[in-house]
Design an enzyme around this catalytic site. Structure first.
Site, PDB file in Angstrom:
ATOM      1  N   LYS A  39       3.382  48.607  38.974  1.00  0.00           N
ATOM      2  CA  LYS A  39       4.223  48.337  40.579  1.00  0.00           C
ATOM      3  C   LYS A  39       4.875  48.360  40.392  1.00  0.00           C
ATOM      4  O   LYS A  39       5.477  48.286  39.802  1.00  0.00           O
ATOM      5  CB  LYS A  39       3.066  47.390  41.288  1.00  0.00           C
ATOM      6  CG  LYS A  39       3.707  45.894  40.611  1.00  0.00           C
ATOM      7  CD  LYS A  39       2.602  44.878  40.800  1.00  0.00           C
ATOM      8  CE  LYS A  39       3.147  43.395  41.012  1.00  0.00           C
ATOM      9  NZ  LYS A  39       1.827  42.721  41.089  1.00  0.00           N
ATOM     10  N   ARG A 130      -4.951  34.832  49.672  1.00  0.00           N
ATOM     11  CA  ARG A 130      -3.823  35.619  49.915  1.00  0.00           C
ATOM     12  C   ARG A 130      -5.369  37.568  49.617  1.00  0.00           C
ATOM     13  O   ARG A 130      -5.893  37.624  50.923  1.00  0.00           O
ATOM     14  CB  ARG A 130      -3.167  35.995  48.524  1.00  0.00           C
ATOM     15  CG  ARG A 130      -1.674  36.986  49.185  1.00  0.00           C
ATOM     16  CD  ARG A 130      -0.875  36.359  47.609  1.00  0.00           C
ATOM     17  NE  ARG A 130      -1.251  36.889  46.345  1.00  0.00           N
ATOM     18  CZ  ARG A 130      -1.076  37.312  45.116  1.00  0.00           C
ATOM     19  NH1 ARG A 130       0.657  37.245  45.438  1.00  0.00           N
ATOM     20  NH2 ARG A 130      -1.426  37.757  44.223  1.00  0.00           N
ATOM     21  N   TYR A 250      34.241  38.446  52.540  1.00  0.00           N
ATOM     22  CA  TYR A 250      34.347  37.998  53.996  1.00  0.00           C
ATOM     23  C   TYR A 250      34.069  36.884  53.419  1.00  0.00           C
ATOM     24  O   TYR A 250      34.134  35.744  52.429  1.00  0.00           O
ATOM     25  CB  TYR A 250      32.653  38.640  53.982  1.00  0.00           C
ATOM     26  CG  TYR A 250      32.688  40.011  54.743  1.00  0.00           C
ATOM     27  CD1 TYR A 250      33.535  40.175  55.553  1.00  0.00           C
ATOM     28  CD2 TYR A 250      32.112  40.869  53.769  1.00  0.00           C
ATOM     29  CE1 TYR A 250      33.559  41.766  55.215  1.00  0.00           C
ATOM     30  CE2 TYR A 250      31.905  42.901  53.791  1.00  0.00           C
ATOM     31  CZ  TYR A 250      32.847  42.605  54.858  1.00  0.00           C
ATOM     32  OH  TYR A 250      33.028  44.269  55.046  1.00  0.00           O
ATOM     33  N   MET A 298      27.950  44.485  50.329  1.00  0.00           N
ATOM     34  CA  MET A 298      26.763  45.495  50.395  1.00  0.00           C
ATOM     35  C   MET A 298      26.970  46.225  49.001  1.00  0.00           C
ATOM     36  O   MET A 298      25.909  46.452  48.524  1.00  0.00           O
ATOM     37  CB  MET A 298      26.356  45.978  52.120  1.00  0.00           C
ATOM     38  CG  MET A 298      25.775  46.713  51.848  1.00  0.00           C
ATOM     39  SD  MET A 298      25.613  48.073  53.274  1.00  0.00           S
ATOM     40  CE  MET A 298      25.338  47.543  54.475  1.00  0.00           C
TER      41      MET A 298
END
Ligand SMILES: *Cc1c(COP(=O)(O)O)cnc(C)c1O
Length: 364
Positions: A39, A130, A250, A298
């Site tokens: 997966k 779940r 930043y 990013m």
């Protein structure tokens, strides 16, 4: 691909020999079948390549979450049985049946929505609240499944990574009960599977007829018996010298305590470097660990090169199996306060995937 480019572009190398060795390890420690769980694009390694490798080294079946993932494996030409376990009730069931994909049934509604011809694994919730059917409706689900093609019963464990947790025995018992109820209803589930990686490694009583192995195929193992397959490398884009007191990135979350050289790399949280690892993570430059400094942004991050004589184009190893002193994904996970699974599956699409068929996994 040109060699020169290969050395300087950002690349995620996938060592399929490690996946092969890991599969063989599970083959050795189990007697039942192995379902290779590929997966989330094979935990970021490439689902098709991971599936092919696992099937060639002892896995007999494939497991994925969604039908879309299963259909992609079929479209790539994989013929092995595939189980898809998490789908909405209006999924493309007919297409699944035509493609020979087995599906898990977690509810009465799913059973009702599935074509009669579908081969199904009834999924019992053994204690995660779940996915899977609530034990309270399990007898009803088994009864409703009479006359259907029930080829399996599956469960999942919440705490198998902690062998001493009393939940493990309780959940095994719930599963055993679920199988007995299925049999008592005249069902004949040939595949009875409860264990994923941790249970398979820690708890032989959980093995039943098959183990579903995801994480372990990709080297996730707290005891380091398995082999990581991913190496992420990227070139230094630029290098500059800064004075003591220079704020980096930043928010200036790091300020140079001295004159130093900073190296820029073109990888950030969009590529899967967790921002939470800012000012903690390290990378390997010229054989030495160097800290990332300032906030990971990013698309880029900054390395404090210190005295390293590295210039633009110098290859930087962000993570790898660890054999050359480079950080591992396990270290990145701990720097970010998360688990390896999240780092692996969070790698973005920008790093060019390069598949290697030989590597340390083959020699071990
Ligand atoms: C992801 C998953 C697995 C594989 O678990 P690992 O711990 O990665 O081996 C097995 N079963 C189910 C239902 C899953 O969702």
């Amino acid at each position: 691909m040109k060699l020169a480019t290969e050395q300087t572009e950002t690349g995620l190398s996938v060592d399929l020999a490690a996946v092969a060795a890991n599969t063989r390890h599970f083959r050795k420690v189990t007697n039942g079948e192995l379902m290779a769980v590929v997966k989330a694009d094979g935990f970021g390694h490439g689902a098709v390549n991971a599936a092919r490798t696992a099937l060639a080294h002892g896995a007999t079946r494939l497991g994925v979450t969604s039908l879309a993932e299963a259909l992609e494996l079929r479209a790539a030409g994989l013929k092995a049985p595939i189980l898809s376990w998490l789908n909405p009730i209006d999924a493309a069931w007919d297409q699944a049946v035509r493609a020979g994909i087995e599906t898990a049934v977690p509810s009465l509604e799913h059973l009702a929505a599935l074509p009669e011809t579908a081969a199904v694994h009834l999924h019992l919730d053994c204690g995660l609240a779940r996915d899977g059917a609530d034990p309270a409706i399990w007898p009803q689900l088994c009864q409703a499944a009479r006359g259907r093609r029930v080829v399996g019963v599956m469960g999942h464990m919440s705490s198998a990574d902690v062998p001493a947790d009393p939940m493990n025995a309780a959940q095994r018992e719930t599963f055993d009960w679920g199988v007995r109820v299925a049999l008592a209803n005249g069902l004949n589930p040939g595949h009875r599977h409860l264990a994923a990686t941790a249970a398979t490694l820690n708890d032989p009583l959980s093995h039943h007829t098959m183990s579903r192995i995801g994480a372990g195929l990709f080297g996730i193992d707290p005891l380091n018996r398995l082999h990581p397959a991913l190496t992420l490398t990227t070139p230094l884009i630029s290098v500059r010298t800064v004075r003591k007191g220079t704020g980096v990135g930043y928010g200036h979350s790091w300020v140079a305590p001295d004159t130093t050289r900073l190296g820029l790399i073109g990888l950030g949280y969009a590529d899967g470097l967790p921002r939470a690892a800012s000012n903690r993570a390290q990378v390997l430059v010229r054989g030495e660990r160097r800290p990332l400094v300032g906030r990971i942004s990013m698309d880029m991050a900054v390395i404090d090169l210190g005295t390293a004589e590295a210039g633009p184009g110098e290859p930087v190893t962000v993570f790898g199996p660890g054999g050359q002193g480079e950080p591992t994904i396990a270290e990145w996970a701990s720097w970010a306060g998360t688990i390896e699974h999240e780092v692996m599956t969070g790698l973005g699409s920008r790093p060019v995937r390069r598949v290697r068929f030989a590597g340390p996994g083959r020699q071990r």
